[in-house]
Each structure stands twice: as structure tokens, then as C-alpha cells.
Design a protein around this motif. Structure first.
Motif, mmCIF file in Angstrom:
data_model
loop_
_atom_site.group_PDB
_atom_site.id
_atom_site.type_symbol
_atom_site.label_atom_id
_atom_site.label_comp_id
_atom_site.label_asym_id
_atom_site.label_seq_id
_atom_site.Cartn_x
_atom_site.Cartn_y
_atom_site.Cartn_z
ATOM 1 N N LEU A 1 4.026 21.773 9.843
ATOM 2 C CA LEU A 1 5.335 21.721 9.180
ATOM 3 C C LEU A 1 5.529 22.855 8.190
ATOM 4 N N ALA B 1 10.196 23.357 10.948
ATOM 5 C CA ALA B 1 10.931 22.136 10.591
ATOM 6 C C ALA B 1 12.419 22.289 10.886
ATOM 7 N N TYR C 1 14.535 20.006 13.464
ATOM 8 C CA TYR C 1 15.722 19.321 12.936
ATOM 9 C C TYR C 1 16.948 19.641 13.787
ATOM 10 N N SER D 1 9.170 12.304 17.078
ATOM 11 C CA SER D 1 8.569 11.369 16.117
ATOM 12 C C SER D 1 8.534 11.946 14.699
ATOM 13 N N LEU D 2 8.854 13.203 14.575
ATOM 14 C CA LEU D 2 8.952 13.785 13.225
ATOM 15 C C LEU D 2 10.304 13.519 12.576
ATOM 16 N N PRO E 1 11.715 10.872 11.216
ATOM 17 C CA PRO E 1 11.715 10.223 9.896
ATOM 18 C C PRO E 1 11.275 11.160 8.773
ATOM 19 N N VAL E 2 10.312 12.001 9.061
ATOM 20 C CA VAL E 2 9.875 12.967 8.052
ATOM 21 C C VAL E 2 11.043 13.873 7.668
ATOM 22 N N LEU E 3 11.739 14.367 8.668
ATOM 23 C CA LEU E 3 12.838 15.289 8.392
ATOM 24 C C LEU E 3 13.998 14.593 7.697
ATOM 25 N N ASP F 1 13.678 12.092 5.657
ATOM 26 C CA ASP F 1 13.229 11.940 4.268
ATOM 27 C C ASP F 1 13.443 13.221 3.471
ATOM 28 N N ILE F 2 13.118 14.325 4.102
ATOM 29 C CA ILE F 2 13.299 15.605 3.412
ATOM 30 C C ILE F 2 14.785 15.834 3.151
ATOM 31 N N GLU F 3 15.583 15.492 4.141
ATOM 32 C CA GLU F 3 17.039 15.630 3.999
ATOM 33 C C GLU F 3 17.543 14.795 2.822
ATOM 34 N N PHE G 1 19.248 21.200 2.139
ATOM 35 C CA PHE G 1 18.176 20.851 3.074
ATOM 36 C C PHE G 1 17.300 22.074 3.346
ATOM 37 N N VAL H 1 13.293 22.402 2.650
ATOM 38 C CA VAL H 1 12.349 22.794 3.693
ATOM 39 C C VAL H 1 11.593 24.049 3.276
ATOM 40 N N LEU I 1 8.810 23.096 0.915
ATOM 41 C CA LEU I 1 7.691 22.411 1.554
ATOM 42 C C LEU I 1 6.989 23.275 2.588
ATOM 43 N N VAL J 1 7.866 11.519 1.295
ATOM 44 C CA VAL J 1 7.812 12.540 2.347
ATOM 45 C C VAL J 1 6.358 12.775 2.757
ATOM 46 N N ASP K 1 4.891 9.905 4.678
ATOM 47 C CA ASP K 1 5.372 9.940 6.066
ATOM 48 C C ASP K 1 4.591 10.940 6.904
ATOM 49 N N TRP L 1 2.339 10.114 10.046
ATOM 50 C CA TRP L 1 2.584 10.814 11.321
ATOM 51 C C TRP L 1 1.290 11.450 11.820
ATOM 52 N N TRP M 1 -0.210 10.834 15.493
ATOM 53 C CA TRP M 1 0.020 11.854 16.512
ATOM 54 C C TRP M 1 -0.974 12.993 16.568
#
Lengths: 116, 116
Positions: free
Chosen positions: A17, A23, A27, A85-86, A88-90, A92-94, B10, B14, B17, B89, B92, B96, B100
Motif C-alpha cells: 500500500l 492505493a 480505489y 478485499s482492500l 474497507p481499508v480504502l 477507512d482512509i477516505e 483523499f 493516501v 500513508l 486504518v 484494517d 487484511w 490475504w
DNA sequence: TATACTTAGTTACATAAAGTAATTAATTAA
DNA sequence: TTAATTAATTACTTTATGTAACTAAGTATA
């Protein structure tokens, strides 16, 4: 100095990430499978780096590349289950960005305030 | 080619991070305020880059630097509210990674399997 | 038919970021 | 006095990223 005490799986996830653009590209693909040029103009990345990044992400199993032999050929990139599956992570960042990053002057539609 | 269609807040989140080491340093500080050397050995980053990163994070309001004039002086880094607000974040991402990212051979204690 | 355009890249080159190792200043311990 | 520790900084190397021009295959236009 090279050893860390952190979980290698977590470190791997973070390193994925924290590759620049990864990311944002994921997204962007949450919406729909997309062609190279669409991703490029949506996220504002150069062709060279997008090309590298998509190859990395394919190698990591996050992205799938499909060639439709129409005429002219269409090459479409989409998320795999692993890539999706990422989400939710994105998200959250949003959400975090809405809560904690001050709006820019061009964000005139914002009515809510950030913390701090 | 430099414009993106994405929300600038956003994008900013990003970009924070995806600075290398930033997420790992914040994660490490979730436990407790820590001194330079402790962070350095916990995450395995070079002194030069950690120094840069802590200054960046201070400037972004994620981290606070406290000097305790004991003898010898103790300099302690801790998360601000803004920094700590990234915990979900990071959790999460941690989750993940467990779901994964395949375990490495040194992760022998793992009994659960990853997808794919 | 020749010319220009589009897509999905690649190549060459320039700049920026990160890594490595040695060094420093202040203080303390042996 | 000499060595050690902490929190850095400096000089230098390597890697990553950015920019711009170019390409190959096909399509549309004049």
C-alpha cells in the motif's frame, strides 16, 4: 540495522500500500474494470509508472489483465478478489481524510469541519 | 498529465500513508510513546530516514516530540489525536494482511490459512 | 494512398527519495 | 582518559519516480 520486530505479513501489506499510486489505482478500479488510459487520466499518473504498477499488482494477485480481441483490441484491468478485499481499508482512509484533512479552497461544497 | 479526478483530501491522506515507513512508525507508536532508538530498532528503518519521517509527521500534526530535560535528556515521540485516529486504518491493514498475505516459513505459529 | 489519430505501452534521460556508513555533540560509565 | 549511548547529520550510492519523446497496430480522414 535491517531487522524489525513487526509481523512480516503486516509489513508486506504496508509495503504494497505504500508503493506510490497503488492505493489510488485500486480505489479507482473499485468503480469498474477500466482501460489503461482511463486509469491514467483518473489518477493522474504517468504511463510509465502506471505500466510498472499494473505489472506489480498483477504479480501480487491484486489485478487481472484481460485482452478482448475486438478490433481494435481492448485491454481491461480489473480487481481480483484479493484486490477488492482492500476496499474497507480504502474506505477507512477516505473517511479519515474527510475527518482529518482540511478541505482545500477548491472544495467549496464542504459544509462540515475537520478536527484539530 | 498531472490532474486527477480524485478528491484532494483523499489524495492527501493516501500520500501521507504511502510515504515509506510512515504507517509502520505510527503503528509502532500505537503501543506507547517511544524514543528515537526504540522506533528505529522496532521498525528497522535507518536513522536518516526516521529523522526525516518524524519531522514530516510532526509537520503534518500526526506526531508530537517531547524533550524531558533529565540527565541525560530524553526525547520522546508520541501520537497526536490525529495520528492516533489512524489506528482503525492500520488495524484494517493488519487484518487484511492476516487474511490475504501468505505466512512466511518463519511464521510457524500460524494455524489459519489465507485465501487464494 | 498518404496523413493523422488512438491505444497501450516502451525507451532514454533527469530528478527525487531512500539506503549505507561514517561522523558529531552532549553526556555518562568504566 | 577512553569508551559508550542517544539523537541526530553528512557525504555518498542506489533505487524510484517523473518527463517527454517514441513505437506498433490498427482506424479514420483527406
Amino acid at each position: 540495522m535491517k531487522q524489525s520486530a513487526l509481523c512480516p505479513r503486516f509489513e508486506k501489506a504496508v509495503s504494497l500500500l505504500s508503493q506510490r499510486w497503488t492505493a489510488l489505482v485500486i480505489y479507482q478500479m473499485l468503480d469498474a474494470p477500466q482501460r489503461f488510459g482511463a486509469i491514467q487520466s483518473a489518477v493522474g499518473v504517468s504511463g510509465k509508472v502506471l505500466s510498472d504498477r499494473l505489472k506489480d499488482m498483477e504479480r501480487e494477485g491484486l489485478v487481472k489483465r484481460d485482452v478482448y480481441p475486438e478490433t481494435p483490441v481492448i485491454i481491461e484491468y480489473s480487481l481480483t478478489d484479493k484486490g477488492r478485499s482492500l476496499e474497507p481499508v480504502l474506505r477507512d482512509i477516505e473517511q479519515w481524510s474527510q475527518d482529518w484533512i482540511p478541505p482545500t479552497t477548491s472544495d467549496e461544497t464542504d459544509l462540515t469541519e475537520t478536527h484539530q
